[in-house]
Write a protein that holds these residues in place. Structure first.
Motif, PDB file in Angstrom:
ATOM      1  N   ASP A  90     -15.344   6.491  12.609  1.00 16.23           N
ATOM      2  CA  ASP A  90     -16.563   5.922  13.184  1.00 16.23           C
ATOM      3  C   ASP A  90     -16.726   4.470  12.732  1.00 16.23           C
ATOM      4  O   ASP A  90     -17.758   3.849  12.955  1.00 16.23           O
ATOM      5  CB  ASP A  90     -17.799   6.756  12.795  1.00 16.23           C
ATOM      6  N   ASN A  91     -15.688   3.938  12.074  1.00 14.07           N
ATOM      7  CA  ASN A  91     -15.741   2.545  11.589  1.00 14.07           C
ATOM      8  C   ASN A  91     -14.308   2.021  11.473  1.00 14.07           C
ATOM      9  O   ASN A  91     -13.665   2.162  10.432  1.00 14.07           O
ATOM     10  CB  ASN A  91     -16.461   2.505  10.226  1.00 14.07           C
ATOM     11  N   THR A  92     -13.804   1.434  12.543  1.00 17.09           N
ATOM     12  CA  THR A  92     -12.400   0.995  12.558  1.00 17.09           C
ATOM     13  C   THR A  92     -12.136  -0.128  11.554  1.00 17.09           C
ATOM     14  O   THR A  92     -11.027  -0.229  11.027  1.00 17.09           O
ATOM     15  CB  THR A  92     -11.984   0.529  13.968  1.00 17.09           C
ATOM     16  N   THR A  93     -13.145  -0.958  11.265  1.00 16.86           N
ATOM     17  CA  THR A  93     -12.969  -2.034  10.283  1.00 16.86           C
ATOM     18  C   THR A  93     -12.641  -1.451   8.913  1.00 16.86           C
ATOM     19  O   THR A  93     -11.724  -1.899   8.232  1.00 16.86           O
ATOM     20  CB  THR A  93     -14.249  -2.899  10.195  1.00 16.86           C
ATOM     21  N   ARG A  94     -13.398  -0.423   8.525  1.00 12.45           N
ATOM     22  CA  ARG A  94     -13.149   0.248   7.239  1.00 12.45           C
ATOM     23  C   ARG A  94     -11.774   0.918   7.246  1.00 12.45           C
ATOM     24  O   ARG A  94     -11.003   0.806   6.283  1.00 12.45           O
ATOM     25  CB  ARG A  94     -14.229   1.317   7.009  1.00 12.45           C
ATOM     26  N   THR A  95     -11.467   1.602   8.344  1.00  9.55           N
ATOM     27  CA  THR A  95     -10.234   2.391   8.391  1.00  9.55           C
ATOM     28  C   THR A  95      -8.991   1.522   8.315  1.00  9.55           C
ATOM     29  O   THR A  95      -8.069   1.808   7.537  1.00  9.55           O
ATOM     30  CB  THR A  95     -10.199   3.250   9.670  1.00  9.55           C
ATOM     31  N   VAL A  96      -8.945   0.448   9.104  1.00  9.62           N
ATOM     32  CA  VAL A  96      -7.745  -0.400   9.087  1.00  9.62           C
ATOM     33  C   VAL A  96      -7.576  -1.064   7.718  1.00  9.62           C
ATOM     34  O   VAL A  96      -6.448  -1.204   7.210  1.00  9.62           O
ATOM     35  CB  VAL A  96      -7.755  -1.447  10.229  1.00  9.62           C
ATOM     36  N   ALA A  97      -8.696  -1.431   7.073  1.00 15.01           N
ATOM     37  CA  ALA A  97      -8.622  -2.042   5.736  1.00 15.01           C
ATOM     38  C   ALA A  97      -8.054  -1.044   4.729  1.00 15.01           C
ATOM     39  O   ALA A  97      -7.194  -1.386   3.909  1.00 15.01           O
ATOM     40  CB  ALA A  97     -10.004  -2.513   5.292  1.00 15.01           C
ATOM     41  N   ASN A  98      -8.520   0.214   4.807  1.00 15.26           N
ATOM     42  CA  ASN A  98      -8.033   1.242   3.874  1.00 15.26           C
ATOM     43  C   ASN A  98      -6.564   1.572   4.111  1.00 15.26           C
ATOM     44  O   ASN A  98      -5.786   1.691   3.165  1.00 15.26           O
ATOM     45  CB  ASN A  98      -8.874   2.517   4.000  1.00 15.26           C
ATOM     46  N   VAL A  99      -6.198   1.726   5.389  1.00 18.45           N
ATOM     47  CA  VAL A  99      -4.806   2.064   5.710  1.00 18.45           C
ATOM     48  C   VAL A  99      -3.879   0.940   5.251  1.00 18.45           C
ATOM     49  O   VAL A  99      -2.837   1.191   4.638  1.00 18.45           O
ATOM     50  CB  VAL A  99      -4.642   2.350   7.222  1.00 18.45           C
ATOM     51  N   ARG A 100      -4.280  -0.311   5.497  1.00 18.80           N
ATOM     52  CA  ARG A 100      -3.462  -1.453   5.060  1.00 18.80           C
ATOM     53  C   ARG A 100      -3.319  -1.465   3.535  1.00 18.80           C
ATOM     54  O   ARG A 100      -2.241  -1.716   2.998  1.00 18.80           O
ATOM     55  CB  ARG A 100      -4.074  -2.766   5.554  1.00 18.80           C
ATOM     56  N   MET A 101      -4.421  -1.181   2.845  1.00 17.38           N
ATOM     57  CA  MET A 101      -4.408  -1.155   1.375  1.00 17.38           C
ATOM     58  C   MET A 101      -3.415  -0.100   0.863  1.00 17.38           C
ATOM     59  O   MET A 101      -2.642  -0.356  -0.056  1.00 17.38           O
ATOM     60  CB  MET A 101      -5.810  -0.848   0.846  1.00 17.38           C
ATOM     61  N   HIS A 102      -3.424   1.102   1.481  1.00 15.55           N
ATOM     62  CA  HIS A 102      -2.502   2.162   1.058  1.00 15.55           C
ATOM     63  C   HIS A 102      -1.051   1.707   1.223  1.00 15.55           C
ATOM     64  O   HIS A 102      -0.233   1.886   0.323  1.00 15.55           O
ATOM     65  CB  HIS A 102      -2.741   3.448   1.863  1.00 15.55           C
ATOM     66  N   PHE A 103      -0.738   1.117   2.373  1.00 16.39           N
ATOM     67  CA  PHE A 103       0.628   0.632   2.615  1.00 16.39           C
ATOM     68  C   PHE A 103       1.008  -0.426   1.578  1.00 16.39           C
ATOM     69  O   PHE A 103       2.069  -0.352   0.959  1.00 16.39           O
ATOM     70  CB  PHE A 103       0.742   0.035   4.029  1.00 16.39           C
ATOM     71  N   ASN A 104       0.124  -1.402   1.382  1.00 19.41           N
ATOM     72  CA  ASN A 104       0.441  -2.509   0.470  1.00 19.41           C
ATOM     73  C   ASN A 104       0.625  -2.052  -0.974  1.00 19.41           C
ATOM     74  O   ASN A 104       1.541  -2.492  -1.671  1.00 19.41           O
ATOM     75  CB  ASN A 104      -0.665  -3.585   0.529  1.00 19.41           C
ATOM     76  N   LYS A 105      -0.275  -1.143  -1.421  1.00 22.10           N
ATOM     77  CA  LYS A 105      -0.214  -0.704  -2.822  1.00 22.10           C
ATOM     78  C   LYS A 105       1.043   0.100  -3.125  1.00 22.10           C
ATOM     79  O   LYS A 105       1.492   0.143  -4.272  1.00 22.10           O
ATOM     80  CB  LYS A 105      -1.457   0.134  -3.165  1.00 22.10           C
ATOM     81  N   MET A 106       1.599   0.733  -2.087  1.00 16.75           N
ATOM     82  CA  MET A 106       2.765   1.583  -2.312  1.00 16.75           C
ATOM     83  C   MET A 106       4.059   0.922  -1.832  1.00 16.75           C
ATOM     84  O   MET A 106       5.076   1.583  -1.654  1.00 16.75           O
ATOM     85  CB  MET A 106       2.574   2.945  -1.604  1.00 16.75           C
ATOM     86  N   GLY A 107       4.014  -0.401  -1.616  1.00 11.56           N
ATOM     87  CA  GLY A 107       5.240  -1.118  -1.282  1.00 11.56           C
ATOM     88  C   GLY A 107       5.660  -1.011   0.170  1.00 11.56           C
ATOM     89  O   GLY A 107       6.817  -1.296   0.515  1.00 11.56           O
ATOM     90  N   GLY A 108       4.738  -0.628   1.041  1.00 12.85           N
ATOM     91  CA  GLY A 108       5.030  -0.558   2.477  1.00 12.85           C
ATOM     92  C   GLY A 108       4.364  -1.704   3.204  1.00 12.85           C
ATOM     93  O   GLY A 108       3.823  -2.624   2.582  1.00 12.85           O
ATOM     94  N   SER A 109       4.384  -1.642   4.530  1.00  8.21           N
ATOM     95  CA  SER A 109       3.710  -2.686   5.311  1.00  8.21           C
ATOM     96  C   SER A 109       3.188  -2.107   6.619  1.00  8.21           C
ATOM     97  O   SER A 109       3.882  -1.331   7.287  1.00  8.21           O
ATOM     98  CB  SER A 109       4.661  -3.852   5.599  1.00  8.21           C
ATOM     99  N   LEU A 110       1.958  -2.472   6.952  1.00 11.94           N
ATOM    100  CA  LEU A 110       1.348  -2.037   8.209  1.00 11.94           C
ATOM    101  C   LEU A 110       1.896  -2.907   9.336  1.00 11.94           C
ATOM    102  O   LEU A 110       1.970  -4.130   9.209  1.00 11.94           O
ATOM    103  CB  LEU A 110      -0.176  -2.177   8.113  1.00 11.94           C
TER     104      LEU A 110
END
Length: 225
Positions: A90-110
């Motif tokens: 219900d909040n794409t701004t929050r979701t994309v920020a969180n998903v990007r953070m998960h990728f970045n913190k674990m050495g991946g890339s969105l």
């Protein structure tokens, strides 16, 4: 024990969102709403109490319910493993920020939309109770309803995969044949898989686990063997 309860709570939340999306799209009557029938089936498969299912339907009919949007994110885990993340938010701004953070913190890339989706085949997957059916005979009976694959899982249940566009036809065919459906889901199956050494595979699975714990994430698909 706590991990099991966490997993169950996550499954209930995921199905609750699927119910909200299904009811908003086609109303609260399962007889007229195939997506809602699928939710009922999947709720039963994970032992979600009937009163919770009915409460979710009632909430979905209310005016103050969150409008969930289904959004897909694509990217790469460490070591070049393709990952596709299905969310309901219900909040794409929050979701994309969180998903990007998960990728970045674990050495991946969105990545951008379309960057890995072509590596997956979208199918309907049905789990059916094995009641002594002849698989070859069943395969011939279902070929006209979009059957792509048939086999058994580790528990002996029959797994049937159909083309995404044939999901409704296959679902009806299985109902008409009186087969006992355990669950039915839309999945993305990798066209090819990549094998990694154990230590590298562990890094990929840590990212997958982190994504799956996110409250907005419904399902995560990847091409790790």
């Amino acid at each position: 024990m706590f991990a099991r309860w966490d997993r169950m709570a996550k499954q209930f939340t995921r199905i609750g969102k699927e119910i909200a999306i299904a009811v908003k799209a086609a109303g609260p009557e399962p007889d007229n709403n195939p997506a809602l029938r699928r939710c009922y089936l999947n709720a039963k498969a994970v032992n979600m109490p009937k009163d919770r299912v009915e409460a979710a339907i009632k909430r979905a009919m209310g005016k103050d319910i969150s409008n969930y949007e289904e959004v897909i994110y694509e990217g790469y885990a460490p070591h070049g493993i393709a990952i596709l993340v299905e969310t309901a938010t219900d909040n794409t701004t929050r979701t994309v920020a969180n998903v990007r953070m998960h990728f970045n913190k674990m050495g991946g890339s969105l990545g951008n939309s379309g960057s890995v989706a072509f590596m997956f085949n979208r199918v309907g997957e049905f789990k059916v109770k094995n009641e002594g059916q002849d698989l070859e005979e069943l395969e011939l009976e279902l070929i006209d309803y979009g059957l792509e694959e048939i086999g058994e899982d580790s528990e002996g249940n029959i797994i049937i995969r159909a083309a995404f566009s044939e999901f409704g036809n296959m679902s009806k065919a299985l109902e008409d044949k009186g087969l006992t459906l355990i669950s039915s889901e839309l999945k993305r199956i990798p066209l090819n898989t990549v094998e990694l050494p154990e230590d590298q595979a562990k890094e990929v699975l840590e990212l997958v686990d982190r994504l799956e714990q996110d409250e907005d994430v419904q399902q995560v698909f990847y091409n790790l063997k």
